[in-house]
Design a protein around this motif. Structure first.
Motif, PDB file in Angstrom:
ATOM      1  N   HIS A  72     -21.876 -28.781  -2.391  1.00  0.00           N
ATOM      2  CA  HIS A  72     -22.639 -29.131  -1.195  1.00  0.00           C
ATOM      3  C   HIS A  72     -23.595 -28.013  -0.778  1.00  0.00           C
ATOM      4  CE1 HIS A  72     -23.290 -31.406   2.548  1.00  0.00           C
ATOM      5  NE2 HIS A  72     -23.248 -30.243   3.183  1.00  0.00           N
ATOM      6  N   PHE A  73     -23.120 -26.773  -0.842  1.00  0.00           N
ATOM      7  CA  PHE A  73     -23.914 -25.637  -0.366  1.00  0.00           C
ATOM      8  C   PHE A  73     -24.523 -24.798  -1.493  1.00  0.00           C
ATOM      9  CE2 PHE A  73     -20.962 -26.449   3.168  1.00  0.00           C
ATOM     10  CZ  PHE A  73     -21.841 -26.491   4.234  1.00  0.00           C
ATOM     11  N   GLY A  74     -24.170 -25.087  -2.733  1.00  0.00           N
ATOM     12  CA  GLY A  74     -24.651 -24.262  -3.834  1.00  0.00           C
ATOM     13  C   GLY A  74     -24.013 -22.884  -3.845  1.00  0.00           C
ATOM     14  N   LEU A  75     -22.706 -22.826  -3.574  1.00  0.00           N
ATOM     15  CA  LEU A  75     -21.987 -21.558  -3.475  1.00  0.00           C
ATOM     16  C   LEU A  75     -21.348 -21.184  -4.804  1.00  0.00           C
ATOM     17  CD1 LEU A  75     -20.033 -22.120  -0.125  1.00  0.00           C
ATOM     18  CD2 LEU A  75     -22.262 -21.021  -0.420  1.00  0.00           C
ATOM     19  N   SER A  76     -21.286 -19.900  -5.067  1.00  0.00           N
ATOM     20  CA  SER A  76     -20.547 -19.397  -6.217  1.00  0.00           C
ATOM     21  C   SER A  76     -20.220 -17.932  -5.986  1.00  0.00           C
ATOM     22  CB  SER A  76     -21.368 -19.541  -7.505  1.00  0.00           C
ATOM     23  OG  SER A  76     -20.617 -19.146  -8.631  1.00  0.00           O
ATOM     24  N   LEU A  77     -19.048 -17.520  -6.455  1.00  0.00           N
ATOM     25  CA  LEU A  77     -18.639 -16.121  -6.377  1.00  0.00           C
ATOM     26  C   LEU A  77     -18.267 -15.633  -7.774  1.00  0.00           C
ATOM     27  CD1 LEU A  77     -16.362 -16.174  -3.204  1.00  0.00           C
ATOM     28  CD2 LEU A  77     -18.544 -14.971  -3.423  1.00  0.00           C
ATOM     29  N   PRO A  78     -18.698 -14.431  -8.156  1.00  0.00           N
ATOM     30  CA  PRO A  78     -18.397 -13.901  -9.491  1.00  0.00           C
ATOM     31  C   PRO A  78     -16.957 -13.390  -9.573  1.00  0.00           C
ATOM     32  CG  PRO A  78     -19.662 -12.294  -8.250  1.00  0.00           C
ATOM     33  CD  PRO A  78     -19.553 -13.516  -7.375  1.00  0.00           C
ATOM     34  N   ARG A  79     -16.090 -14.165 -10.176  1.00  0.00           N
ATOM     35  CA  ARG A  79     -14.663 -13.853 -10.163  1.00  0.00           C
ATOM     36  C   ARG A  79     -14.358 -12.496 -10.796  1.00  0.00           C
ATOM     37  NH1 ARG A  79     -10.061 -14.213 -13.226  1.00  0.00           N
ATOM     38  NH2 ARG A  79      -8.169 -14.813 -12.066  1.00  0.00           N
ATOM     39  N   GLU A  80     -14.895 -12.234 -11.980  1.00  0.00           N
ATOM     40  CA  GLU A  80     -14.539 -10.997 -12.675  1.00  0.00           C
ATOM     41  C   GLU A  80     -14.981  -9.768 -11.888  1.00  0.00           C
ATOM     42  OE1 GLU A  80     -15.122  -8.803 -17.029  1.00  0.00           O
ATOM     43  OE2 GLU A  80     -15.744 -10.879 -16.746  1.00  0.00           O
TER      44      GLU A  80
END
Length: 214
Positions: free
Chosen positions: A191-199
């Motif tokens: 919905h918001f285009g969110l992403s977080l870099p897990r590594e």
């Protein structure tokens, strides 16, 4: 964007105690950190840089249980800050993070709270709550659909419904809660285009600050 958001639903996905992640569209990571320092309850705080650190290295610098540290970065259109230490209940002062037309998405989970408290999401702009709900969609915590501005809330609610959420009422199994949590995070991601870099967040280094009283 590569890692999305659903990995936050894993147990202790970032650190013991849960997670508090603030994402901002319209601010640099440094500007977001400065606003978070202003937003701490109590005496005035400032962000003191301590270099590029892993989460474990930042936690090692937090001497007292109320000490707070942040690691920050950028993913796509969104800057983000991840809180460590004594963050529960410590943010929310004035001025609002979302002033000046900035979009703020705040995701928070007090995972070790014995009540237990479900994970929470809120989206604000110009100090106005546009949408908010608990990510277990748990009616016992007051969930009765997405709260907020009617248009924004109804659009997000429609996407949750399309993802078959909320799940059947009356389930209190941890695995069921995690699956609802994961699915709800996936809806927010799209919905918001969110992403977080897990590594980078879990095992890599990121610029870090301590929030210290002035």
């Amino acid at each position: 964007m590569t890692d999305g958001m659903t990995w936050l639903a894993a147990p202790r996905s970032i650190a013991y105690g849960g997670y508090s992640v603030v994402m901002a569209r319209g601010l640099t990571p440094q500007e977001l950190v400065a606003r978070l320092a202003e937003n701490v309850h109590g005496p005035e705080h400032a962000a003191v840089p301590v270099g590029d650190l892993t989460g474990a290295e930042l936690l090692a610098l937090l001497v007292d249980h109320e000490d707070i540290g942040l690691r920050h970065g950028r993913s796509g259109d969104w800057s983000y800050a991840v809180a460590y230490g004594g963050w529960p209940g410590e943010f929310g002062g004035r001025p609002p993070l979302s002033r000046g037309g900035v979009d703020i998405c705040h995701l928070e989970f007090e995972e070790e709270n014995g009540k237990p408290v479900p994970p929470q999401f809120a989206h604000t702009r110009d100090g106005v709550l546009l949408s908010a709900f608990n990510l277990h969609l748990d009616g016992s915590w007051g969930y009765d659909g997405v709260d907020g501005e009617p248009g924004a809330a109804s659009r997000l609610q429609a996407e949750l419904t399309a993802a078959s959420l909320p799940a059947d009422e009356g389930t209190d199994d941890d695995a069921d809660d995690r699956e609802v949590h994961r699915t709800a995070l996936g809806v927010l991601e799209r919905h918001f285009g969110l992403s977080l870099p897990r590594e980078e967040i879990v095992s890599g280094t990121l610029p870090a600050v301590l929030l210290e009283p002035v």
